[in-house]
Scaffold this motif. Structure first.
Motif, PDB file in Angstrom:
ATOM      1  N   TYR A   1      33.875  19.496 -17.178  1.00  0.00           N
ATOM      2  CA  TYR A   1      32.806  20.049 -18.031  1.00  0.00           C
ATOM      3  C   TYR A   1      31.427  20.001 -17.364  1.00  0.00           C
ATOM      4  O   TYR A   1      30.401  20.093 -18.026  1.00  0.00           O
ATOM      5  N   ILE A   2      31.438  19.839 -16.052  1.00  0.00           N
ATOM      6  CA  ILE A   2      30.185  19.864 -15.287  1.00  0.00           C
ATOM      7  C   ILE A   2      29.912  21.311 -14.860  1.00  0.00           C
ATOM      8  O   ILE A   2      30.794  21.981 -14.327  1.00  0.00           O
ATOM      9  N   PHE A   3      28.699  21.770 -15.128  1.00  0.00           N
ATOM     10  CA  PHE A   3      28.274  23.113 -14.723  1.00  0.00           C
ATOM     11  C   PHE A   3      26.910  23.005 -14.054  1.00  0.00           C
ATOM     12  O   PHE A   3      26.183  22.032 -14.265  1.00  0.00           O
ATOM     13  N   LYS A   4      26.570  24.028 -13.300  1.00  0.00           N
ATOM     14  CA  LYS A   4      25.211  24.081 -12.753  1.00  0.00           C
ATOM     15  C   LYS A   4      24.253  24.356 -13.913  1.00  0.00           C
ATOM     16  O   LYS A   4      24.561  25.160 -14.801  1.00  0.00           O
ATOM     17  N   VAL A   5      23.129  23.675 -13.914  1.00  0.00           N
ATOM     18  CA  VAL A   5      22.088  23.941 -14.917  1.00  0.00           C
ATOM     19  C   VAL A   5      21.515  25.333 -14.634  1.00  0.00           C
ATOM     20  O   VAL A   5      20.981  25.562 -13.553  1.00  0.00           O
ATOM     21  N   PRO A   6      21.636  26.261 -15.563  1.00  0.00           N
ATOM     22  CA  PRO A   6      21.185  27.623 -15.237  1.00  0.00           C
ATOM     23  C   PRO A   6      19.665  27.781 -15.216  1.00  0.00           C
ATOM     24  O   PRO A   6      18.940  27.035 -15.878  1.00  0.00           O
ATOM     25  N   VAL A   7      19.231  28.735 -14.430  1.00  0.00           N
ATOM     26  CA  VAL A   7      17.827  29.157 -14.378  1.00  0.00           C
ATOM     27  C   VAL A   7      17.452  29.746 -15.746  1.00  0.00           C
ATOM     28  O   VAL A   7      18.245  30.484 -16.336  1.00  0.00           O
ATOM     29  N   LEU A   8      16.257  29.427 -16.237  1.00  0.00           N
ATOM     30  CA  LEU A   8      15.845  29.967 -17.545  1.00  0.00           C
ATOM     31  C   LEU A   8      14.878  31.151 -17.444  1.00  0.00           C
ATOM     32  O   LEU A   8      14.466  31.706 -18.460  1.00  0.00           O
TER      33      LEU A   8
END
Lengths: 351, 351
Positions: A277-284
């Motif tokens: 359940y680890i994902f890259k923190v997306p650009v906002l």
């Protein structure tokens, strides 16, 4: 002048002084508040660069010109319908509006297509760290089964070599190379183009000291963003893209999203239990313009996505006011698209 | 000065006079030939207009602005992947490079997608006369099962009304209308945009009197085009689009194309026996840039398509030289794309 009039004048003068002091105090207070917010924002986000080159792939006009053409090229996909621009159309801020991207022969990709704007300076491309850079992403896409679906890199090179227009452009972009039409140069050219795609926004004008560039609600939302803890992960000029994080620190994300299935995230790459359940923190950047949200596009509305984030990542139950303010702040990240990025290139004719 | 030198001088002078006369004669001859060709071309084709408005749908900036956005709009298709621009991408001269267009959920359309450039002044849109105009084509596409695939016109209106940005743009484009977000106005706006898409080419510069705008081979091809009979059907500023014609006047077309099946053509619309294998004569503007060819995209190469045309339509067996010249002439119809047409619009956010 009689006493009555004098008293009236004095009263008016007093009123004037009173209002002047109050207004001046308020605006001085507001200005001080803005200055403080500008300073804090600068520390967390920092200035957006004009472009995002790397040492491995410096930006040159010839590479950008070729890369932009290749970004729009459909004829290097197995069914002739897929280009980079298919899943990253400029008209929708370089995302595609779908829950999950659709590739050749309508095959569904495993995850939501992120915008390609302001995306080249992240720790990796896509969601789970299986694409090391925008160049790596461009290269892997052409043979990706749900993407371009081509049988080999050679098959792509073969098509490009068949169009004289492209051969000349590769020679210009990679001078001195004997056989410049290679998949790695293809990836570098697309990468160079993508590394120019930066979209400065009202928020950047605000960070430069123009306090009027953001509305009061947007500023309130920015304060909430900083105070609530969103900036723990969504930092850098891109407001994200610099780290991996578990989606569901306090509670499983699927308790709140409308996910059709559970995505193991980075576990698929590393096979390590701790990467579940680890994902890259997306650009906002431009997030207001690029619904639906999350790795599976399972949430349509920004204020709902914001509420879910606070709940699952920070254990906080935001009020309607707070999610509204945060969404308002995020809309200040909607940027100006560079003219060159918005102009479609004309591609060489098939020979 | 001795006699030897004087004789040399006289010889040089004679040589000069000889060459001057020959060159002048040749260029006078060429110029007369060019003028004749320019005149003949003007009679057959005539000047390309700056735009293609109709009385029913005058062009206004507000309609064009809205129409261009709607042309790029994906979110009004049943699977979110189809816009007008999908089958008419600017990068490939507003055709899609496929044999037959692919619509929602990868459904194949019955025929090849024609370019939308220079297309609005034809007798009808598409191939068989079942789309009366570009407006009618835009309207019918949204519910066309292999196109946008939407269940009804109302469903499209509903989506557009859900985005404030669009409501305001419809109000601007159709002032004074109480409820301007209708499918007919949708069609008019897209039509108005398409009616601006004219691509002036070297051939137009030639027709205006600039004999140097075309190469000698292109001029030779133009002469062949006029002398062989191609212009019997491919006339008007668009070099086509003004009449229907049987594909296979002298011989069935499928004797030469690589057609997978026989297409009855306009018979499908009228059910009249005499309309079997009747198709609209296509526009030849930008034809070099828009392979593959014919209603079923069954031929990849332009010189081959030219040869098949002469064989089946005129009963003539062209030489390699003649097909080469004709293809060269056709490349002089490759036009300049208006800046505005090549710029992607930014679409309103989904709310």
């Amino acid at each position: 002048m009689n006493t009555g009039i004098r008293i009236q004048q004095r009263a008016l003068l007093n009123a004037f002084i009173f209002f002047a002091v109050v207004s001046f105090g308020a605006s001085a207070h507001a200005a001080a508040g803005d200055q403080d917010l500008i300073k804090k924002a600068g520390q967390v986000f920092g200035p957006l660069p004009q472009s995002m080159p790397t040492e491995q792939n410096p930006i040159t006009p010839a590479k950008v010109k070729l890369g932009k053409m290749l970004f729009y090229e459909l004829r290097i996909s197995i069914d002739g319908t897929v280009s980079c621009a298919k899943c990253h159309p400029v008209s929708l801020y370089a995302a595609d509006g779908l829950k999950k991207a659709k590739g050749n022969n309508c095959k569904e990709n495993p995850r939501n297509a992120p915008s390609i704007f302001n995306s080249a300076a992240q720790i990796s491309a896509h969601w789970i760290g299986n694409r090391t850079s925008v160049e790596d992403q461009a290269k892997q896409s052409v043979t990706g089964p749900p993407a371009f679906g081509m049988p080999s890199y050679e098959s792509v090179e073969h098509i490009l070599k068949g169009m004289k227009g492209y051969v000349a452009l590769f020679q210009d972009a990679f001078p001195g190379e004997k056989d410049p039409v290679t998949i790695d140069n293809f990836a570098k050219a697309i990468g160079a183009f993508e590394r120019t795609l930066v979209t400065p926004a009202p928020f950047d004008d605000f960070m430069k000291g123009n306090a009027g560039a953001m509305t009061e609600q947007q500023k309130k939302g920015l304060k909430t963003f900083l105070d609530t803890g969103c900036m723990t992960c969504h930092f850098s000029p891109y407001a994200g893209g610099q780290m991996y994080q578990k989606f569901g620190v306090f509670e499983p994300y699927w308790n709140y999203t409308k996910s059709e299935k559970v995505d193991d995230g980075r576990f698929a790459v590393t096979k390590k239990e701790e990467d579940k359940y680890i994902f890259k923190v997306p650009v906002l950047r431009n997030v207001s313009m690029t619904p639906p949200y999350f790795h599976d596009g399972s949430v349509d509305k920004l204020d709902q996505a914001v509420w879910i984030m606070a709940k699952t990542q920070l254990g906080k139950d935001l009020t309607k006011q707070e999610t509204g303010d945060l969404a308002a702040f995020l809309s200040s990240l909607t940027g100006r698209i560079p003219d060159d990025a918005a102009t479609a290139p004309i591609l060489p004719a098939m020979e």
